[in-house]
Design a protein around this motif. Structure first.
Motif, PDB file in Angstrom:
ATOM      1  N   LEU A 152      10.216  -5.198 -10.609  1.00 44.01           N
ATOM      2  CA  LEU A 152       9.783  -5.780  -9.341  1.00 44.01           C
ATOM      3  C   LEU A 152      10.286  -4.963  -8.158  1.00 44.01           C
ATOM      4  O   LEU A 152       9.606  -4.830  -7.143  1.00 44.01           O
ATOM      5  CB  LEU A 152      10.296  -7.220  -9.228  1.00 44.01           C
ATOM      6  N   GLN A 153      11.482  -4.430  -8.293  1.00 40.99           N
ATOM      7  CA  GLN A 153      12.044  -3.636  -7.206  1.00 40.99           C
ATOM      8  C   GLN A 153      11.203  -2.390  -6.952  1.00 40.99           C
ATOM      9  O   GLN A 153      10.895  -2.056  -5.806  1.00 40.99           O
ATOM     10  CB  GLN A 153      13.478  -3.246  -7.538  1.00 40.99           C
ATOM     11  N   GLN A 154      10.810  -1.714  -8.021  1.00 37.78           N
ATOM     12  CA  GLN A 154       9.987  -0.521  -7.873  1.00 37.78           C
ATOM     13  C   GLN A 154       8.618  -0.863  -7.296  1.00 37.78           C
ATOM     14  O   GLN A 154       8.098  -0.146  -6.437  1.00 37.78           O
ATOM     15  CB  GLN A 154       9.824   0.174  -9.226  1.00 37.78           C
ATOM     16  N   LEU A 155       8.034  -1.960  -7.764  1.00 33.19           N
ATOM     17  CA  LEU A 155       6.719  -2.358  -7.276  1.00 33.19           C
ATOM     18  C   LEU A 155       6.771  -2.741  -5.798  1.00 33.19           C
ATOM     19  O   LEU A 155       5.901  -2.363  -5.017  1.00 33.19           O
ATOM     20  CB  LEU A 155       6.189  -3.536  -8.107  1.00 33.19           C
ATOM     21  N   SER A 156       7.797  -3.481  -5.407  1.00 33.79           N
ATOM     22  CA  SER A 156       7.901  -3.930  -4.007  1.00 33.79           C
ATOM     23  C   SER A 156       8.166  -2.768  -3.061  1.00 33.79           C
ATOM     24  O   SER A 156       7.844  -2.836  -1.877  1.00 33.79           O
ATOM     25  CB  SER A 156       8.998  -4.986  -3.861  1.00 33.79           C
ATOM     26  N   ASN A 157       8.746  -1.672  -3.579  1.00 36.38           N
ATOM     27  CA  ASN A 157       9.051  -0.512  -2.739  1.00 36.38           C
ATOM     28  C   ASN A 157       7.957   0.550  -2.767  1.00 36.38           C
ATOM     29  O   ASN A 157       8.052   1.557  -2.064  1.00 36.38           O
ATOM     30  CB  ASN A 157      10.373   0.134  -3.187  1.00 36.38           C
ATOM     31  N   ALA A 158       6.923   0.324  -3.551  1.00 38.21           N
ATOM     32  CA  ALA A 158       5.855   1.318  -3.680  1.00 38.21           C
ATOM     33  C   ALA A 158       5.033   1.414  -2.401  1.00 38.21           C
ATOM     34  O   ALA A 158       4.737   0.407  -1.745  1.00 38.21           O
ATOM     35  CB  ALA A 158       4.953   0.968  -4.857  1.00 38.21           C
ATOM     36  N   SER A 159       4.664   2.624  -2.048  1.00 41.16           N
ATOM     37  CA  SER A 159       3.820   2.845  -0.868  1.00 41.16           C
ATOM     38  C   SER A 159       2.349   2.647  -1.227  1.00 41.16           C
ATOM     39  O   SER A 159       1.980   2.619  -2.413  1.00 41.16           O
ATOM     40  CB  SER A 159       4.035   4.259  -0.332  1.00 41.16           C
ATOM     41  N   ILE A 160       1.510   2.547  -0.207  1.00 36.53           N
ATOM     42  CA  ILE A 160       0.074   2.415  -0.438  1.00 36.53           C
ATOM     43  C   ILE A 160      -0.451   3.644  -1.188  1.00 36.53           C
ATOM     44  O   ILE A 160      -1.278   3.526  -2.090  1.00 36.53           O
ATOM     45  CB  ILE A 160      -0.679   2.243   0.902  1.00 36.53           C
TER      46      ILE A 160
ATOM     47  N   ALA B  63      -6.934  -3.062  -3.221  1.00 35.91           N
ATOM     48  CA  ALA B  63      -5.850  -3.783  -3.869  1.00 35.91           C
ATOM     49  C   ALA B  63      -4.493  -3.223  -3.457  1.00 35.91           C
ATOM     50  O   ALA B  63      -3.517  -3.963  -3.296  1.00 35.91           O
ATOM     51  CB  ALA B  63      -5.999  -3.719  -5.393  1.00 35.91           C
ATOM     52  N   ALA B  64      -4.414  -1.907  -3.278  1.00 30.01           N
ATOM     53  CA  ALA B  64      -3.159  -1.280  -2.858  1.00 30.01           C
ATOM     54  C   ALA B  64      -2.710  -1.832  -1.513  1.00 30.01           C
ATOM     55  O   ALA B  64      -1.522  -2.115  -1.303  1.00 30.01           O
ATOM     56  CB  ALA B  64      -3.330   0.236  -2.786  1.00 30.01           C
ATOM     57  N   GLN B  65      -3.655  -1.999  -0.616  1.00 31.00           N
ATOM     58  CA  GLN B  65      -3.340  -2.555   0.701  1.00 31.00           C
ATOM     59  C   GLN B  65      -2.853  -3.994   0.580  1.00 31.00           C
ATOM     60  O   GLN B  65      -1.885  -4.392   1.240  1.00 31.00           O
ATOM     61  CB  GLN B  65      -4.580  -2.488   1.599  1.00 31.00           C
ATOM     62  N   GLN B  66      -3.498  -4.781  -0.256  1.00 34.29           N
ATOM     63  CA  GLN B  66      -3.104  -6.176  -0.443  1.00 34.29           C
ATOM     64  C   GLN B  66      -1.704  -6.288  -1.039  1.00 34.29           C
ATOM     65  O   GLN B  66      -0.891  -7.104  -0.596  1.00 34.29           O
ATOM     66  CB  GLN B  66      -4.104  -6.886  -1.360  1.00 34.29           C
ATOM     67  N   ILE B  67      -1.430  -5.477  -2.036  1.00 35.45           N
ATOM     68  CA  ILE B  67      -0.117  -5.521  -2.690  1.00 35.45           C
ATOM     69  C   ILE B  67       0.970  -5.091  -1.717  1.00 35.45           C
ATOM     70  O   ILE B  67       2.030  -5.714  -1.624  1.00 35.45           O
ATOM     71  CB  ILE B  67      -0.107  -4.617  -3.937  1.00 35.45           C
TER      72      ILE B  67
ATOM     73  N   SER C   2       0.924  -5.199   1.533  1.00 34.18           N
ATOM     74  CA  SER C   2       1.071  -6.234   2.557  1.00 34.18           C
ATOM     75  C   SER C   2       1.841  -7.436   2.026  1.00 34.18           C
ATOM     76  O   SER C   2       2.588  -8.089   2.748  1.00 34.18           O
ATOM     77  CB  SER C   2      -0.304  -6.679   3.064  1.00 34.18           C
ATOM     78  N   PHE C   3       1.637  -7.736   0.749  1.00 35.19           N
ATOM     79  CA  PHE C   3       2.312  -8.870   0.125  1.00 35.19           C
ATOM     80  C   PHE C   3       3.830  -8.691   0.136  1.00 35.19           C
ATOM     81  O   PHE C   3       4.586  -9.634   0.348  1.00 35.19           O
ATOM     82  CB  PHE C   3       1.817  -9.022  -1.317  1.00 35.19           C
ATOM     83  N   PHE C   4       4.284  -7.460  -0.058  1.00 38.73           N
ATOM     84  CA  PHE C   4       5.717  -7.202  -0.180  1.00 38.73           C
ATOM     85  C   PHE C   4       6.400  -6.755   1.107  1.00 38.73           C
ATOM     86  O   PHE C   4       7.619  -6.761   1.188  1.00 38.73           O
ATOM     87  CB  PHE C   4       5.968  -6.122  -1.235  1.00 38.73           C
ATOM     88  N   THR C   5       5.634  -6.331   2.097  1.00 36.78           N
ATOM     89  CA  THR C   5       6.270  -5.722   3.258  1.00 36.78           C
ATOM     90  C   THR C   5       5.951  -6.467   4.542  1.00 36.78           C
ATOM     91  O   THR C   5       4.947  -7.154   4.670  1.00 36.78           O
ATOM     92  CB  THR C   5       5.818  -4.256   3.427  1.00 36.78           C
ATOM     93  N   GLN C   6       6.821  -6.274   5.488  1.00 39.63           N
ATOM     94  CA  GLN C   6       6.666  -6.930   6.797  1.00 39.63           C
ATOM     95  C   GLN C   6       5.612  -6.202   7.606  1.00 39.63           C
ATOM     96  O   GLN C   6       5.558  -4.979   7.632  1.00 39.63           O
ATOM     97  CB  GLN C   6       7.996  -6.907   7.552  1.00 39.63           C
ATOM     98  N   SER C   7       4.763  -6.982   8.262  1.00 42.83           N
ATOM     99  CA  SER C   7       3.740  -6.393   9.131  1.00 42.83           C
ATOM    100  C   SER C   7       4.417  -5.778  10.346  1.00 42.83           C
ATOM    101  O   SER C   7       5.242  -6.397  10.999  1.00 42.83           O
ATOM    102  CB  SER C   7       2.744  -7.469   9.578  1.00 42.83           C
ATOM    103  N   ARG C   8       4.074  -4.541  10.652  1.00 47.01           N
ATOM    104  CA  ARG C   8       4.699  -3.838  11.786  1.00 47.01           C
ATOM    105  C   ARG C   8       3.816  -3.946  13.015  1.00 47.01           C
ATOM    106  O   ARG C   8       2.634  -3.782  12.902  1.00 47.01           O
ATOM    107  CB  ARG C   8       4.911  -2.357  11.434  1.00 47.01           C
TER     108      ARG C   8
END
Length: 215
Positions: free
Chosen positions: A184-192, A203-207, A209-215
């Protein structure tokens, strides 16, 4: 164990195989599931934390009942988010009854607070997820990567079900993601850019966005 500056109790050096749990979880299905795999130490006054995984990492658990009841969970999340000493991971029960409330907590947790949110269907599934998180935090870089991968397979089915619930993933893309990002740590830190070859741009954008804060 030293007291946490945020909650009523905490740890500086939590022994491997131990989790500090809020007293309110004693006798619950989640506690029973964890006790078969880890050593649980129950303490009172852990509010707002539900489980300490280490001196700097904790679980805030939002039940189906918490979601249906309203926004009472928000104060707990904000307290941990504002702490300079703790990384809070939010685990939320996403069931048929609470599914309609999930977008609100997802927006608040991920977009507004910038915290990691992980959905589970049951407390049994949550116990597997917590085990996975504990394993990730105790891995040592010097260890043989093949051995650590084998060790992580203990909770692989639960991890797979959790990843399937991420928007844009589902049953087809979840196994592909876990082949590339096995934790999960690797997935949450993955870039688009890292996600796109695996699941495609939408799907990359959705994933991400799911894990990261909107800037």
């Amino acid at each position: 164990m030293e007291r946490s500056p945020l909650a009523g109790a905490g740890t500086t050096h939590l022994p491997f195989g131990h989790i500090v749990a809020n007293e309110k979880w004693r006798g619950s299905q989640l506690a029973q599931e964890l006790q078969g795999k880890m050593k649980l130490v129950f303490e009172e006054g852990l509010t707002p934390v539900d489980f300490y995984l280490s001196s700097r990492s904790c679980i805030l658990y939002v039940t189906e009942a918490d979601l249906v009841a309203g926004n009472g969970y928000r104060k707990r999340l904000v307290r941990v988010r504002n702490s300079s000493t703790l990384q809070g991971i939010v685990v939320v029960e996403k069931t048929q009854m609470s599914e309609q409330y999930f977008p609100a907590i997802q927006k608040f947790t991920v977009l507004d607070l910038g915290m990691v949110l992980l959905p589970v269907a049951t407390q049994a599934e949550a116990s597997c997820l917590i085990m996975q998180l504990v394993q990730e935090q105790t891995k040592e870089p010097s260890k043989n990567p093949f051995l650590t991968k084998k060790r992580a397979q203990i909770s692989e089915p639960c991890l797979l079900r959790t990843v399937q619930q991420i928007p844009g993933v589902g049953k087809t893309k979840a196994p592909l993601l876990l082949q590339k990002f096995p934790s999960l740590q690797q997935l949450s830190n993955a870039s688009i850019q890292q996600l796109e070859p695996v699941v495609g741009p939408p799907a990359a954008q959705q994933i991400h966005s799911f894990f990261t804060q909107s800037r």
